[in-house]
Design a protein around this motif. Sequence first.
Motif, PDB file in Angstrom:
ATOM      1  N   GLY A 100       0.822  -1.210   0.000  1.00  0.00           N
ATOM      2  CA  GLY A 100       0.000   0.000   0.000  1.00  0.00           C
ATOM      3  C   GLY A 100       0.848   1.248   0.000  1.00  0.00           C
ATOM      4  O   GLY A 100       1.925   1.295   0.598  1.00  0.00           O
ATOM      5  N   ILE A 101       0.386   2.261  -0.723  1.00  0.00           N
ATOM      6  CA  ILE A 101       1.093   3.539  -0.807  1.00  0.00           C
ATOM      7  C   ILE A 101       0.500   4.485   0.231  1.00  0.00           C
ATOM      8  O   ILE A 101      -0.716   4.617   0.340  1.00  0.00           O
ATOM      9  CB  ILE A 101       0.964   4.137  -2.219  1.00  0.00           C
ATOM     10  N   ALA A 102       1.376   5.133   0.995  1.00  0.00           N
ATOM     11  CA  ALA A 102       0.931   6.019   2.074  1.00  0.00           C
ATOM     12  C   ALA A 102       1.224   7.469   1.723  1.00  0.00           C
ATOM     13  O   ALA A 102       2.375   7.826   1.458  1.00  0.00           O
ATOM     14  CB  ALA A 102       1.633   5.650   3.382  1.00  0.00           C
ATOM     15  N   MET A 103       0.166   8.307   1.715  1.00  0.00           N
ATOM     16  CA  MET A 103       0.338   9.744   1.567  1.00  0.00           C
ATOM     17  C   MET A 103       0.487  10.385   2.951  1.00  0.00           C
ATOM     18  O   MET A 103       0.456   9.704   3.979  1.00  0.00           O
ATOM     19  CB  MET A 103      -0.858  10.341   0.821  1.00  0.00           C
ATOM     20  N   TYR A 104       0.623  11.708   2.981  1.00  0.00           N
ATOM     21  CA  TYR A 104       0.748  12.428   4.249  1.00  0.00           C
ATOM     22  C   TYR A 104      -0.448  12.132   5.155  1.00  0.00           C
ATOM     23  O   TYR A 104      -0.296  11.878   6.359  1.00  0.00           O
ATOM     24  CB  TYR A 104       0.846  13.937   3.981  1.00  0.00           C
ATOM     25  N   ASP A 105      -1.654  12.149   4.576  1.00  0.00           N
ATOM     26  CA  ASP A 105      -2.861  11.865   5.358  1.00  0.00           C
ATOM     27  C   ASP A 105      -2.816  10.458   5.941  1.00  0.00           C
ATOM     28  O   ASP A 105      -3.258  10.222   7.072  1.00  0.00           O
ATOM     29  CB  ASP A 105      -4.107  12.015   4.489  1.00  0.00           C
ATOM     30  N   THR A 106      -2.293   9.507   5.155  1.00  0.00           N
ATOM     31  CA  THR A 106      -2.203   8.125   5.612  1.00  0.00           C
ATOM     32  C   THR A 106      -1.304   8.015   6.835  1.00  0.00           C
ATOM     33  O   THR A 106      -1.639   7.328   7.805  1.00  0.00           O
ATOM     34  CB  THR A 106      -1.639   7.230   4.493  1.00  0.00           C
TER      35      THR A 106
END
Length: 469
Positions: free
Chosen positions: A27-33
């Motif tokens: 899974g790819i994590a953004m800042y929100d993640t």
Amino acid sequence: MNRATPRAVMAIAAALFTASLALFWPGIAMYDTVAQYGQVLSGRYDDWHPPAMARVWAILSPLGPGATPMLVLQLATYWLGLGLIAGVLARTGRKRSAVAILAIGALPPFLGWQGVVLKDAQLVGALLAALGIVCWWRLATRPLPSATLLPISLLLAYAVLVRANAVFIVVPLVVTLVPRPAHPFAKLVTGLVAILVVLGVAPVVNHQLLHAQRSGVEATQALYDLAGIAARAPAGDTTGLTQSESAAVIGRHCAKPFFWDPLGDDTHCGTTMARLRSLPIATLYVTLATAALHHPIAYATHRLDHLNSTDRWLVPFRWPSAAPPTASEPNTIGLANPSATARAWERLTASIVETPLGWPIAWIVVAITALTASISRSHDPSGRIATALLVSALALEISFAVLSIASDLRYHLWPMIATAVATVLLADRAPPRRTLVVGASALLLVILSGVAARIALPLPPQTYAGMLR
């Protein structure tokens, strides 16, 4: 119809789920993640990001490390919904439409964002799963079994809670789908009342039931709009900001059509809005209403500028925040990077979203055209479901005219996917020729003007920091 056909379609959907999971693992994590996973680890939640998603993540976290449980959840619901829709279409003899539904799911602009563990992907997955269950029965002209009402309700409730503006999707979708009330005006009134009820109940659920701390997120829309008015109103006029605050907003370029972020960053404009941010929420929105009434042209210009930005119409080439990230946000809490194959897929997505496939404005034109064609099919299951999808898509897009503070393409994923699925559902019958001609002409005009803007306008900054300045 050979029973093996829908089974084969469902098997293909399952294979696509497995392939998607392998592609984007873990899974790819953004800042929100990263922010949400930090809340999961700490056990302390706030309402800046949806506490419902963080709570679900906490429940699922024993099943796997990092973002993987949520990746599995959003991909499973995504392909389950599409698989059920494709399966029932195959069962009713519409094999080409079944293939088209699965192809929609595999489109890089859609699947690429579904590999990012994010509230928008969770929203799309929950909605598609609920829709798939409804379609499995209704497209085959069978009544929904009472046993399906609980999973559908849970999925729709999660969808409402996982994004603050999802109420503008879910309520129109449900109100349009249910048989009562039947009159369009009664449905409109019912929908508006239901939206107000949900908007009132959701904060209670977030704060009392899910125990999320208040973060001040409610102030962002008012701060963004007040800054936009101040930047466009005549100098010295009352806008809710003092003269020195207005001068700072203009001098520091705080009011960006692209997003509100400079107003939340103390190194740019955050301190300029400190006084307003300290006001009670009710007072802040009364201040906004007063400023908008005194300066309707400034307010309308600000909102239209932002609407153009978020709809990605007359904007430069490579307008930011269209493509999903190719790597996870740097972190120290165990959210890993995807494989090289996933990075290659997201680079392909980055190329495709620069075409009209990644322009929400183009999908809006298609949605309006398809809705015009679907209205006469209210007694046809495909027409009724397509109408509900298109109404929900356009309702969210309309809400962006007043309630939106950023231009990320991911905010438009549901309207785009819903429009694509609705168009396939309606493809079994040719639309009226006049509707098709007018719609195609409007779409061509939008595309040509969009291409001209991308050629004529200078390339924007390609970094977040650059867009803040």
